[in-house]
Design a protein around this motif. Structure first.
Motif, mmCIF file in Angstrom:
data_model
loop_
_atom_site.group_PDB
_atom_site.id
_atom_site.type_symbol
_atom_site.label_atom_id
_atom_site.label_comp_id
_atom_site.label_asym_id
_atom_site.label_seq_id
_atom_site.Cartn_x
_atom_site.Cartn_y
_atom_site.Cartn_z
ATOM 1 N N TYR A 279 0.807 -1.215 0.000
ATOM 2 C CA TYR A 279 0.000 0.000 0.000
ATOM 3 C C TYR A 279 0.846 1.273 0.000
ATOM 4 O O TYR A 279 0.322 2.364 -0.204
ATOM 5 C CB TYR A 279 -0.950 0.003 1.204
ATOM 6 N N GLU A 280 2.148 1.134 0.240
ATOM 7 C CA GLU A 280 3.018 2.306 0.237
ATOM 8 C C GLU A 280 3.466 2.689 -1.167
ATOM 9 O O GLU A 280 3.972 3.789 -1.388
ATOM 10 C CB GLU A 280 4.248 2.046 1.104
ATOM 11 N N VAL A 281 3.323 1.764 -2.125
ATOM 12 C CA VAL A 281 3.726 2.047 -3.503
ATOM 13 C C VAL A 281 2.556 2.705 -4.227
ATOM 14 O O VAL A 281 1.514 2.087 -4.433
ATOM 15 C CB VAL A 281 4.154 0.767 -4.239
ATOM 16 N N ASP A 282 2.722 3.949 -4.599
ATOM 17 C CA ASP A 282 1.615 4.717 -5.176
ATOM 18 C C ASP A 282 1.625 4.752 -6.700
ATOM 19 O O ASP A 282 0.580 4.932 -7.328
ATOM 20 C CB ASP A 282 1.655 6.152 -4.639
ATOM 21 N N VAL A 283 2.805 4.595 -7.309
ATOM 22 C CA VAL A 283 2.919 4.692 -8.768
ATOM 23 C C VAL A 283 3.933 3.669 -9.273
ATOM 24 O O VAL A 283 4.936 3.401 -8.606
ATOM 25 C CB VAL A 283 3.383 6.107 -9.204
ATOM 26 N N ILE A 284 3.655 3.097 -10.427
ATOM 27 C CA ILE A 284 4.639 2.274 -11.125
ATOM 28 C C ILE A 284 4.859 2.875 -12.514
ATOM 29 O O ILE A 284 3.910 3.069 -13.269
ATOM 30 C CB ILE A 284 4.191 0.808 -11.282
ATOM 31 N N VAL A 285 6.118 3.182 -12.825
ATOM 32 C CA VAL A 285 6.472 3.601 -14.177
ATOM 33 C C VAL A 285 6.835 2.327 -14.934
ATOM 34 O O VAL A 285 7.877 1.727 -14.686
ATOM 35 C CB VAL A 285 7.657 4.581 -14.195
ATOM 36 N N MET A 286 5.962 1.921 -15.827
ATOM 37 C CA MET A 286 6.139 0.654 -16.520
ATOM 38 C C MET A 286 7.150 0.761 -17.657
ATOM 39 O O MET A 286 7.342 1.815 -18.241
ATOM 40 C CB MET A 286 4.795 0.163 -17.065
ATOM 41 N N HIS A 287 7.753 -0.379 -17.983
ATOM 42 C CA HIS A 287 8.616 -0.459 -19.160
ATOM 43 C C HIS A 287 7.759 -0.276 -20.408
ATOM 44 O O HIS A 287 8.098 0.510 -21.286
ATOM 45 C CB HIS A 287 9.334 -1.802 -19.190
ATOM 46 N N ALA A 288 6.656 -1.019 -20.502
ATOM 47 C CA ALA A 288 5.620 -0.867 -21.527
ATOM 48 C C ALA A 288 6.133 -0.357 -22.866
ATOM 49 O O ALA A 288 5.968 0.814 -23.193
ATOM 50 C CB ALA A 288 4.508 0.051 -21.008
ATOM 51 N N PRO A 289 6.734 -1.210 -23.701
ATOM 52 C CA PRO A 289 7.342 -0.756 -24.948
ATOM 53 C C PRO A 289 6.373 -0.400 -26.059
ATOM 54 O O PRO A 289 6.778 0.118 -27.096
ATOM 55 C CB PRO A 289 8.204 -1.957 -25.362
ATOM 56 N N LYS B 226 -4.443 -4.308 -5.004
ATOM 57 C CA LYS B 226 -3.927 -2.967 -4.695
ATOM 58 C C LYS B 226 -2.943 -2.541 -5.786
ATOM 59 O O LYS B 226 -1.749 -2.350 -5.562
ATOM 60 C CB LYS B 226 -3.240 -2.964 -3.320
ATOM 61 N N ILE B 227 -3.455 -2.428 -7.014
ATOM 62 C CA ILE B 227 -2.600 -2.016 -8.127
ATOM 63 C C ILE B 227 -2.364 -0.503 -8.041
ATOM 64 O O ILE B 227 -3.314 0.275 -7.995
ATOM 65 C CB ILE B 227 -3.237 -2.373 -9.477
ATOM 66 N N PRO B 228 -1.101 -0.077 -8.020
ATOM 67 C CA PRO B 228 -0.801 1.360 -7.970
ATOM 68 C C PRO B 228 -1.220 2.052 -9.264
ATOM 69 O O PRO B 228 -1.624 1.410 -10.238
ATOM 70 C CB PRO B 228 0.719 1.393 -7.792
ATOM 71 N N PHE B 229 -1.078 3.364 -9.291
ATOM 72 C CA PHE B 229 -1.304 4.123 -10.516
ATOM 73 C C PHE B 229 -0.227 3.714 -11.513
ATOM 74 O O PHE B 229 0.964 3.717 -11.192
ATOM 75 C CB PHE B 229 -1.226 5.622 -10.237
ATOM 76 N N LEU B 230 -0.622 3.370 -12.725
ATOM 77 C CA LEU B 230 0.321 2.908 -13.742
ATOM 78 C C LEU B 230 0.515 3.973 -14.813
ATOM 79 O O LEU B 230 -0.446 4.591 -15.274
ATOM 80 C CB LEU B 230 -0.179 1.614 -14.388
ATOM 81 N N THR B 231 1.762 4.149 -15.212
ATOM 82 C CA THR B 231 2.072 5.112 -16.249
ATOM 83 C C THR B 231 3.310 4.664 -17.015
ATOM 84 O O THR B 231 3.991 3.715 -16.635
ATOM 85 C CB THR B 231 2.279 6.523 -15.656
ATOM 86 N N THR B 232 3.620 5.361 -18.084
ATOM 87 C CA THR B 232 4.813 5.116 -18.887
ATOM 88 C C THR B 232 5.096 6.372 -19.698
ATOM 89 O O THR B 232 4.208 7.225 -19.864
ATOM 90 C CB THR B 232 4.621 3.906 -19.830
ATOM 91 N N VAL C 192 1.030 12.969 -10.857
ATOM 92 C CA VAL C 192 1.275 11.862 -11.772
ATOM 93 C C VAL C 192 1.182 12.332 -13.221
ATOM 94 O O VAL C 192 0.544 13.342 -13.518
ATOM 95 C CB VAL C 192 0.261 10.704 -11.557
ATOM 96 N N ILE C 193 1.851 11.600 -14.106
ATOM 97 C CA ILE C 193 1.752 11.842 -15.537
ATOM 98 C C ILE C 193 0.883 10.742 -16.129
ATOM 99 O O ILE C 193 1.198 9.561 -16.029
ATOM 100 C CB ILE C 193 3.134 11.843 -16.208
ATOM 101 N N LYS C 194 -0.228 11.142 -16.740
ATOM 102 C CA LYS C 194 -1.168 10.180 -17.297
ATOM 103 C C LYS C 194 -0.814 9.853 -18.745
ATOM 104 O O LYS C 194 -0.072 10.583 -19.396
ATOM 105 C CB LYS C 194 -2.596 10.736 -17.233
ATOM 106 N N VAL C 195 -1.360 8.749 -19.222
ATOM 107 C CA VAL C 195 -1.261 8.423 -20.647
ATOM 108 C C VAL C 195 -2.595 8.809 -21.281
ATOM 109 O O VAL C 195 -3.623 8.857 -20.599
ATOM 110 C CB VAL C 195 -0.960 6.929 -20.877
ATOM 111 N N PRO C 196 -2.615 9.088 -22.585
ATOM 112 C CA PRO C 196 -3.839 9.601 -23.220
ATOM 113 C C PRO C 196 -4.857 8.528 -23.588
ATOM 114 O O PRO C 196 -5.835 8.828 -24.240
ATOM 115 C CB PRO C 196 -3.290 10.289 -24.478
ATOM 116 N N PHE C 197 -4.604 7.301 -23.182
ATOM 117 C CA PHE C 197 -5.527 6.227 -23.539
ATOM 118 C C PHE C 197 -5.283 5.054 -22.599
ATOM 119 O O PHE C 197 -4.406 5.104 -21.739
ATOM 120 C CB PHE C 197 -5.315 5.769 -24.991
#
Length: 394
Positions: A293-303, A323-329, A358-363
């Motif tokens: 619960y302490e991890v709030d964001v994951i910056v994914m590799h997501a190629p 408890k999936i954190p906010f995901l971004t790339t 956080v930085i969101k993705v457009p989709f």
């Protein structure tokens, strides 16, 4: 972590810009930074340096006769390293350097090889200017450093492996400061052709319709769009480096709370398992005893590939359960910079921690932004299933 390790400076040069302020500003704009360029009679999407960044590199190239024959991958690294050392305030020259690259001196190697095929002779500087060790050696020469100089290629997780190595040197007591990162200049015909041969490169007609107020138009790389029906990898270029120090100095930008790494047994030359076992193991190692619960964001590799994005997402679901954190790339915006990509993601994580935004993705799937960003995890993986995960906090 045996002892605290801090990031006291980060510097990069890419399509995002050349300063933290410019990079953050570009992250806040919901537009990609790609352009179409002609490669062997075909128009392909790429993310080159922006105009001001290109000017800086040309100024560097012309500043010393020795630099005129260097590949862009080396010049990118020199430029970013100069800024990082300055921002960290390092005066002592006894620091280590580990700057890697997946491909190295791509353009220069292709040029020399073409010349060889034509003349059946290799130019005098072919070998010394195209070896992978060229990058850290020239950075060390430019900065007059007296510590160890290391270059390596661990495909797309190269920069985060450089961080692992720098951390190991610091924790062993063999160094007090280390400069780590990656540099890549892959926007060349042969490199693009290799990605197209794998059938993972984005097609020029990829589009995305507006959804609930999100921008309409062309999105060549749809990283984190888990419903895409075609691969959308796009290459970018640039360098990114970080200054690592022991303890918690006053000028620390972020602290490294956990590190993880794993390699899984491959069933195919380029793929990882459907639920990315390597990422599951690297994320679990980086977490250690940290509460999920302490991890709030994951910056994914997501190629931006179908299998690459989905397998990492499945791994995150297995590790974080409900408890999936906010995901971004950042690859939908700046592309895949191979060996540099992990450090650009570290920079993005640090900027989100500093700005508490956080930085969101457009989709793609909507993830609920956290009210406070305490810890950010950064993932990277490359051909060979060599995953690395880093856990950061401020």
């Amino acid at each position: 972590m045996i002892q605290p390790i801090s990031i006291t400076a980060i510097s990069s040069i890419s399509a995002l810009g050349i300063s933290s302020e410019e990079v953050w500003s570009n992250y806040k704009i919901m537009k990609h930074l790609f352009e179409q360029r002609k490669f062997d009679e075909n128009q392909e999407w790429v993310a080159p340096l922006n105009r001001s960044a290109k000017k800086k590199i040309e100024q560097l190239r012309n500043s010393d006769s020795k630099y005129k024959k260097l590949d862009d991958s080396v010049l990118f690294a020199i430029y970013a390293s100069r800024n990082a050392i300055k921002n960290a305030g390092w005066k002592d020259e006894n620091f280590g350097i580990n700057i890697g690259s997946s491909r190295g001196a791509t353009a220069l190697f292709e040029s020399y090889h073409s010349e060889y095929l034509k003349n059946k002779k290799a130019a005098t500087l072919t070998s010394p200017t195209t070896t992978l060790g060229n990058i850290s050696s020239w950075v060390a020469h430019d900065l007059n450093s007296q510590g160890p100089e290391i270059s390596h290629s661990i495909t797309c997780s190269t920069a985060l492996h450089a961080m692992l190595n720098g951390i190991a040197w610091l924790q062993s007591g063999m160094a007090d400061t280390f400069l780590v990162g990656g540099s890549e200049a892959p926007l060349t015909p042969f490199t693009i052709a290799q990605m197209k041969a794998l059938k993972i490169y984005s097609k020029s007609n990829v589009t995305l319709s507006a959804v609930e107020g999100k921008p309409d138009g062309v999105f060549p790389c749809q990283a984190l769009n888990l419903n895409k029906t075609q691969n959308t990898l796009v290459l970018g270029e640039g360098a990114a480096v970080a200054c690592l120090e022991k303890g918690k100095p006053k000028n620390a930008l972020a602290q490294i709370d956990g590190i993880g790494y794993a390699t899984e047994i491959l069933k195919h030359n380029i793929s990882i398992s459907s639920d990315a076992v390597c990422f599951q193991r690297s994320m679990q190692m980086a977490l250690g005893t940290t509460n999920l619960y302490e991890v709030d964001v994951i910056v994914m590799h997501a190629p931006g590939t179908i299998k690459g994005d989905l397998s990492e997402y499945q791994a995150i679901k297995k590790v974080f359960c409900n408890k999936i954190p906010f995901l971004t790339t950042n690859k939908w915006k700046v592309g895949h910079t191979f060996g540099t990509s992990g450090m650009l993601s570290i920079e993005m994580a640090v900027l989100m921690l500093q700005n508490q935004e956080v930085i969101k993705v457009p989709f793609g799937e909507e993830f609920e932004p956290p009210s406070k960003i305490r810890k950010v995890m950064v993932n990277a993986v490359g051909f060979g299933g060599n995953a690395v995960s880093m856990l950061l906090s401020v």
